[in-house]
Design an enzyme around this catalytic site. Structure first.
Site, mmCIF file in Angstrom:
data_model
loop_
_atom_site.group_PDB
_atom_site.id
_atom_site.type_symbol
_atom_site.label_atom_id
_atom_site.label_comp_id
_atom_site.label_asym_id
_atom_site.label_seq_id
_atom_site.Cartn_x
_atom_site.Cartn_y
_atom_site.Cartn_z
ATOM 1 N N GLN A 202 -5.606 6.737 5.237
ATOM 2 C CA GLN A 202 -6.057 5.437 5.733
ATOM 3 C C GLN A 202 -5.415 5.200 7.102
ATOM 4 O O GLN A 202 -4.240 4.858 7.205
ATOM 5 C CB GLN A 202 -5.683 4.346 4.739
ATOM 6 C CG GLN A 202 -6.230 4.594 3.331
ATOM 7 C CD GLN A 202 -7.749 4.511 3.264
ATOM 8 O OE1 GLN A 202 -8.339 3.447 3.353
ATOM 9 N NE2 GLN A 202 -8.386 5.665 3.114
ATOM 10 N N ARG A 222 -5.065 -1.677 4.191
ATOM 11 C CA ARG A 222 -5.308 -1.269 5.573
ATOM 12 C C ARG A 222 -6.661 -0.572 5.677
ATOM 13 O O ARG A 222 -7.196 -0.068 4.691
ATOM 14 C CB ARG A 222 -4.194 -0.357 6.074
ATOM 15 C CG ARG A 222 -4.095 0.968 5.384
ATOM 16 C CD ARG A 222 -2.823 1.739 5.760
ATOM 17 N NE ARG A 222 -2.521 1.698 7.175
ATOM 18 C CZ ARG A 222 -1.558 0.940 7.722
ATOM 19 N NH1 ARG A 222 -0.824 0.161 6.946
ATOM 20 N NH2 ARG A 222 -1.325 0.965 9.009
ATOM 21 N N ALA A 243 -10.032 -5.149 -0.140
ATOM 22 C CA ALA A 243 -10.065 -3.703 0.093
ATOM 23 C C ALA A 243 -10.148 -3.372 1.584
ATOM 24 O O ALA A 243 -10.251 -4.253 2.444
ATOM 25 C CB ALA A 243 -11.244 -3.085 -0.653
ATOM 26 N N HIS A 244 -10.132 -2.072 1.865
ATOM 27 C CA HIS A 244 -10.082 -1.628 3.261
ATOM 28 C C HIS A 244 -11.331 -2.025 4.052
ATOM 29 O O HIS A 244 -12.440 -2.032 3.555
ATOM 30 C CB HIS A 244 -9.834 -0.119 3.361
ATOM 31 C CG HIS A 244 -10.792 0.741 2.606
ATOM 32 N ND1 HIS A 244 -10.544 2.066 2.337
ATOM 33 C CD2 HIS A 244 -12.003 0.482 2.059
ATOM 34 C CE1 HIS A 244 -11.562 2.580 1.677
ATOM 35 N NE2 HIS A 244 -12.454 1.637 1.495
ATOM 36 N N ASN A 245 -11.070 -2.394 5.310
ATOM 37 C CA ASN A 245 -12.110 -2.723 6.291
ATOM 38 C C ASN A 245 -12.906 -3.981 5.968
ATOM 39 O O ASN A 245 -13.970 -4.205 6.549
ATOM 40 C CB ASN A 245 -13.053 -1.541 6.507
ATOM 41 C CG ASN A 245 -12.326 -0.326 7.076
ATOM 42 O OD1 ASN A 245 -12.073 0.639 6.350
ATOM 43 N ND2 ASN A 245 -11.958 -0.394 8.335
#
Length: 361
Positions: A202, A222, A243-245
């Site tokens: 990540q 991240r 969660a990511h993004n």
């Protein structure tokens, strides 16, 4: 009971709130309390008509309330069009945690020589500040906190005990991170080769805007490549998973146990009730409210209140009508069964006549 040396005159509080004072401005109050519990040294508030019955008997030194109730108040009062907002502002004045602030670095804290620490910063026992970290002025880093390499903590922010900020995270001004939250942990990214999983590094970070608050034991992952973005004045309750993004717009609020899957975008001024789940790669436009325990599996492009149960997400007004019909399903099923049984018991001639009538019509 107030065990701190906090004291304000009613005149000072009225000026702070831009409220109208009725009563002795020199009178001092030392704590904030409910109408029923307040004593002569306390200031109480009335923000909900359900508690109006407690006003005539209050023993408070003063009451913060709407101008329409001033004539009913037996003690001094501060009148304000939005007394609940006034209560919020008063609560910060009487916060004993803020009053105990002492700048300095505890002897048991570990601070990298390459970290830059601003003025009037408090770093608590056994906190860890890694290389390249920037901590701006008036920040509090509580006991046991970890701030990872190259992260930035904005001016006036507060990290409560055992909050974790991973490497390369940007925290805005006046942000509050409660105990146990993790900002910038790895997103849930894996590739499967048919037999086992392979971790995807990540490589992005997390950016939190100004005036953000993150509740205890919440996680903001991240980004896989770009950053996870949390806008200004976003309020996140406890045990929330982002969660990511994911991107969340300014002034949105997420209640406890919300879960947002990767790469979903939530607009500005959105509200997600407790336990709401958002599938990945969706978009919620500005001004969307989703009621508790709903699952959102597709994008929402019109502002409004949405709920889900059987049948997926739909406008709240439609869902409420369907919810009434859900309760009738058992009775309808029994009625249909009785009708079918009666049909099957008809003599053949009568049944043939009914079928012929149906064909003719």
């Amino acid at each position: 009971m107030n065990n701190n040396d906090i004291s304000y005159t009613l005149q000072a509080l009225a000026e702070h709130l831009d409220a109208r004072l009725i009563g002795d401005g020199a009178r001092q109050v030392r704590a904030l309390a409910t109408l029923g519990d307040a004593g002569p040294d306390d200031i109480a508030f009335l923000a909900n008509r359900a508690y109006l019955k407690y006003l005539p008997g209050t023993r408070a030194g003063a009451v913060l309330l709407h101008p329409s109730h001033a004539d009913e108040c037996p003690v001094a009062c501060l009148t304000l069009d939005n007394p609940y907002l006034g209560y919020a502002r008063l609560s910060r004045l009487f916060d004993p945690l803020a009053a105990r602030f002492e700048a300095g670095v505890h002897e048991s804290a570990i601070v990298s020589p390459s970290a830059r620490i601003g003025e009037n910063v408090q770093i608590g026992p056994q906190a860890v500040i890694e290389a390249g970290v920037v901590i701006e002025r008036d920040v509090v880093v509580g006991p046991g906190c970890v701030v990872g390499a190259d992260s930035v903590i904005g001016e006036g922010s507060r990290l409560h005990a055992n909050a974790t900020v991973a490497h390369g995270v940007m925290i805005g001004k006046r942000t509050i991170l409660h105990s146990g939250c993790v900002i910038g942990g790895d997103g849930f990214g894996f590739a499967h080769d048919g037999s086992r999983w392979h971790k995807i590094a990540q490589l992005g970070g997390v950016v939190l805007g100004d005036d953000v608050e993150v509740g205890s034991c919440s996680s903001i992952d991240r980004g896989a490549l770009g950053d996870t973005l949390i806008g200004n004045d976003v309020k996140i309750d406890s045990q929330v998973q982002i969660a990511h993004n994911v991107q969340i717009g300014d002034h949105s609020a997420l209640a406890g146990c919300v879960g947002i899957a990767g790469s979903t975008r939530v607009g500005r001024h959105c509200m997600l009730g407790g336990g709401v789940g958002l599938s990945g790669h969706l978009t919620l436009c500005d001004g969307v409210q989703v009621t508790g325990m709903s699952l959102v599996s597709h994008s929402i492009h019109e502002p409004g209140v949405y709920s889900s149960g059987a049948g997926g997400t739909m406008p709240n007004s439609q869902w409420r009508k369907n919810a009434v019909r859900f309760k009738q399903l058992d009775a309808l099923a029994k009625r249909l069964s009785r009708l079918e049984k009666r049909r099957d018991e008809k003599p053949d001639v009568e049944r043939q006549r009914d079928e012929k009538y149906k064909d003719d019509s």
